[in-house]
Design a protein around this motif. Structure first.
Motif, PDB file in Angstrom:
ATOM      1  N   GLY A  79      55.745  32.782  27.136  1.00 22.09           N
ATOM      2  CA  GLY A  79      56.971  32.679  27.919  1.00 22.09           C
ATOM      3  C   GLY A  79      57.049  31.383  28.710  1.00 22.09           C
ATOM      4  N   HIS A  80      55.909  30.925  29.207  1.00 21.37           N
ATOM      5  CA  HIS A  80      55.875  29.665  29.962  1.00 21.37           C
ATOM      6  C   HIS A  80      56.240  28.491  29.062  1.00 21.37           C
ATOM      7  CE1 HIS A  80      54.798  27.043  33.234  1.00 21.37           C
ATOM      8  NE2 HIS A  80      53.896  26.416  32.508  1.00 21.37           N
ATOM      9  N   VAL A  81      55.740  28.499  27.838  1.00 22.56           N
ATOM     10  CA  VAL A  81      56.093  27.434  26.892  1.00 22.56           C
ATOM     11  C   VAL A  81      57.599  27.436  26.641  1.00 22.56           C
ATOM     12  CG1 VAL A  81      55.880  26.718  24.480  1.00 22.56           C
ATOM     13  CG2 VAL A  81      53.835  27.284  25.795  1.00 22.56           C
ATOM     14  N   ALA A  82      58.190  28.621  26.500  1.00 20.37           N
ATOM     15  CA  ALA A  82      59.644  28.707  26.299  1.00 20.37           C
ATOM     16  C   ALA A  82      60.395  28.101  27.481  1.00 20.37           C
ATOM     17  CB  ALA A  82      60.060  30.163  26.093  1.00 20.37           C
ATOM     18  N   GLU A  83      59.904  28.343  28.705  1.00 27.04           N
ATOM     19  CA  GLU A  83      60.544  27.778  29.895  1.00 27.04           C
ATOM     20  C   GLU A  83      60.408  26.251  29.915  1.00 27.04           C
ATOM     21  OE1 GLU A  83      62.330  29.296  32.288  1.00 27.04           O
ATOM     22  OE2 GLU A  83      62.150  31.212  31.223  1.00 27.04           O
ATOM     23  N   LEU A  84      59.244  25.744  29.551  1.00 31.21           N
ATOM     24  CA  LEU A  84      59.048  24.297  29.503  1.00 31.21           C
ATOM     25  C   LEU A  84      59.992  23.654  28.492  1.00 31.21           C
ATOM     26  CD1 LEU A  84      55.143  24.166  29.589  1.00 31.21           C
ATOM     27  CD2 LEU A  84      56.667  23.331  31.394  1.00 31.21           C
ATOM     28  N   MET A  85      60.107  24.253  27.329  1.00 31.08           N
ATOM     29  CA  MET A  85      60.990  23.688  26.306  1.00 31.08           C
ATOM     30  C   MET A  85      62.436  23.717  26.773  1.00 31.08           C
ATOM     31  SD  MET A  85      59.429  24.835  22.614  1.00 31.08           S
ATOM     32  CE  MET A  85      59.669  26.582  22.897  1.00 31.08           C
ATOM     33  N   ALA A  86      62.850  24.829  27.402  1.00 27.98           N
ATOM     34  CA  ALA A  86      64.222  24.927  27.881  1.00 27.98           C
ATOM     35  C   ALA A  86      64.515  23.884  28.951  1.00 27.98           C
ATOM     36  CB  ALA A  86      64.480  26.338  28.435  1.00 27.98           C
ATOM     37  N   ALA A  87      63.478  23.518  29.720  1.00 26.80           N
ATOM     38  CA  ALA A  87      63.640  22.510  30.768  1.00 26.80           C
ATOM     39  C   ALA A  87      63.499  21.089  30.231  1.00 26.80           C
ATOM     40  CB  ALA A  87      62.610  22.747  31.874  1.00 26.80           C
ATOM     41  N   GLY A  88      63.182  20.939  28.954  1.00 25.83           N
ATOM     42  CA  GLY A  88      63.018  19.613  28.362  1.00 25.83           C
ATOM     43  C   GLY A  88      61.748  18.916  28.789  1.00 25.83           C
ATOM     44  N   ILE A  89      60.693  19.712  29.068  1.00 23.40           N
ATOM     45  CA  ILE A  89      59.397  19.157  29.469  1.00 23.40           C
ATOM     46  C   ILE A  89      58.450  19.271  28.279  1.00 23.40           C
ATOM     47  CG2 ILE A  89      57.449  19.389  31.057  1.00 23.40           C
ATOM     48  CD1 ILE A  89      60.019  18.458  32.391  1.00 23.40           C
ATOM     49  N   ASP A  90      57.983  18.140  27.765  1.00 21.13           N
ATOM     50  CA  ASP A  90      57.190  18.167  26.540  1.00 21.13           C
ATOM     51  C   ASP A  90      55.708  18.400  26.822  1.00 21.13           C
ATOM     52  OD1 ASP A  90      55.971  15.691  27.167  1.00 21.13           O
ATOM     53  OD2 ASP A  90      57.433  14.533  26.000  1.00 21.13           O
ATOM     54  N   GLY A  91      54.888  18.301  25.752  1.00 17.45           N
ATOM     55  CA  GLY A  91      53.492  18.689  25.828  1.00 17.45           C
ATOM     56  C   GLY A  91      52.611  17.806  26.676  1.00 17.45           C
ATOM     57  N   VAL A  92      53.028  16.584  26.958  1.00 19.05           N
ATOM     58  CA  VAL A  92      52.269  15.734  27.881  1.00 19.05           C
ATOM     59  C   VAL A  92      52.909  15.759  29.270  1.00 19.05           C
ATOM     60  CG1 VAL A  92      53.432  13.641  27.079  1.00 19.05           C
ATOM     61  CG2 VAL A  92      51.265  13.451  28.283  1.00 19.05           C
ATOM     62  N   GLU A  93      54.224  15.814  29.326  1.00 19.68           N
ATOM     63  CA  GLU A  93      54.921  15.863  30.618  1.00 19.68           C
ATOM     64  C   GLU A  93      54.554  17.113  31.416  1.00 19.68           C
ATOM     65  OE1 GLU A  93      58.905  13.548  28.958  1.00 19.68           O
ATOM     66  OE2 GLU A  93      58.937  15.710  29.333  1.00 19.68           O
ATOM     67  N   CYS A  94      54.215  18.186  30.709  1.00 20.36           N
ATOM     68  CA  CYS A  94      53.902  19.439  31.407  1.00 20.36           C
ATOM     69  C   CYS A  94      52.640  19.321  32.252  1.00 20.36           C
ATOM     70  CB  CYS A  94      53.784  20.601  30.426  1.00 20.36           C
ATOM     71  SG  CYS A  94      52.367  20.547  29.308  1.00 20.36           S
ATOM     72  N   HIS A  95      51.836  18.290  32.029  1.00 22.13           N
ATOM     73  CA  HIS A  95      50.649  18.064  32.863  1.00 22.13           C
ATOM     74  C   HIS A  95      50.941  17.114  34.018  1.00 22.13           C
ATOM     75  CE1 HIS A  95      48.432  20.120  29.777  1.00 22.13           C
ATOM     76  NE2 HIS A  95      48.780  19.217  28.879  1.00 22.13           N
ATOM     77  N   ARG A  96      51.976  16.314  33.894  1.00 19.59           N
ATOM     78  CA  ARG A  96      52.323  15.371  34.955  1.00 19.59           C
ATOM     79  C   ARG A  96      53.109  16.059  36.065  1.00 19.59           C
ATOM     80  NH1 ARG A  96      51.935   9.944  34.351  1.00 19.59           N
ATOM     81  NH2 ARG A  96      51.841  10.232  36.610  1.00 19.59           N
TER      82      ARG A  96
END
Length: 279
Positions: A160-177
């Motif tokens: 579910g968290h991955v779905a929220e990140l994608m919906a927010a337009g936060i990619d796989g490296v941005e999610c750590h920044r």
């Protein structure tokens, strides 16, 4: 009495800590080496994905979300030439029992039973990692059952968290920044991103007004991160609908002491690369 949403948040933190102990146990590298795997990260990628069968790096990169593709490619598919998924899953379960030994107490049967009722009612549509782990055979012992359930639920919330990140337009490296100081200083290295990829991600977030020139979150960044967490909580709450308030209290009373014991012993360190918050 605490608001149910706060009780659930505390319970999710305990569940994540119980699950996460398997990644931090010092026995992990040697245990996976004994079945033929090479190095900690091959053990990590193989053990967390073995419930899917013998997936390749593209699928695992997609589902795990925050890892650089090249890091996954160093482990998969080679791992499946050294050990079968069944061997990996058995080793992982043994590691989990060992990691939790000394941190659990008697009387876990009620908690294991409640978690079993949660899994029985769980709708895993759109949650591939949770679905895969839900199909893994359930151990007979209470500690094994609790770790298995914690793993399914951790992956459920993670999907579910991955779905929220994608919906927010936060990619796989941005999610750590975006989380900033809640993660370990070595986060970039632990997830396999280059310095240039890390810097580029920061620039993209800054261009969106989410990070300031020093890399800290702006008010807009704070709000987006908070909304991603709220959305993750709302999505995860569906899993706990089978439990009434009294059931939640029983589960929390059983799992929070385990999480605290793990933290106090350093068996799950804080902060950590997973972003697991201290229970």
């Amino acid at each position: 009495m605490k608001e149910r949403a706060l009780v659930e948040r505390d319970l999710w933190r305990a569940i994540e800590a119980v699950h996460a102990a398997v990644y931090f146990t010092p026995d992990a590298k040697s245990a996976y080496r004994e079945i033929g795997l090479r190095g900690y990260w091959m053990g990590y990628f193989a053990s967390r994905s073995a419930a899917l069968g013998a997936p390749g790096p593209r699928v695992v990169t997609a589902l795990f979300y925050g890892f650089a593709p090249r890091m996954v490619e160093r482990a998969l598919p080679d791992a499946w030439g050294y050990a079968t998924p069944a061997q990996v899953l058995d080793t992982r379960q043994d590691l989990a029992r060992s990691a939790l030994a000394g941190h659990t107490q008697d009387g876990l049967d009620d908690a294991a039973g409640l978690l079993s009722s949660v899994l029985a009612a769980l709708d895993v549509a759109g949650r591939p990692l949770a679905a895969a782990h839900l199909d893994v055979p359930v151990p007979a012992d209470p500690v094994g059952r609790i770790w298995h359930a914690a793993t399914v639920l951790r992956e459920y919330r993670g999907d579910g968290h991955v779905a929220e990140l994608m919906a927010a337009g936060i990619d796989g490296v941005e999610c750590h920044r975006l989380p900033g100081g809640s993660l370990v200083p070595q986060q970039r290295e632990f997830r396999g991103w280059t310095e240039q990829e890390w810097a580029d991600a920061g620039e993209r977030l800054a261009d969106r007004g989410l990070l300031d020139p020093d890399g800290g979150r702006t008010p807009e960044g704070d709000e987006l991160r908070a909304e991603i967490e709220r959305g993750t909580d709302r999505s995860a709450a569906v899993a706990l609908r089978a439990l009434d308030d009294a059931d939640l209290e029983v589960l929390g009373d059983a799992l929070r002491p385990v999480a605290r014991s793990l933290a106090e012993a350093g068996a799950v360190p804080y902060p950590n690369a997973m972003g697991v918050a201290r229970a």
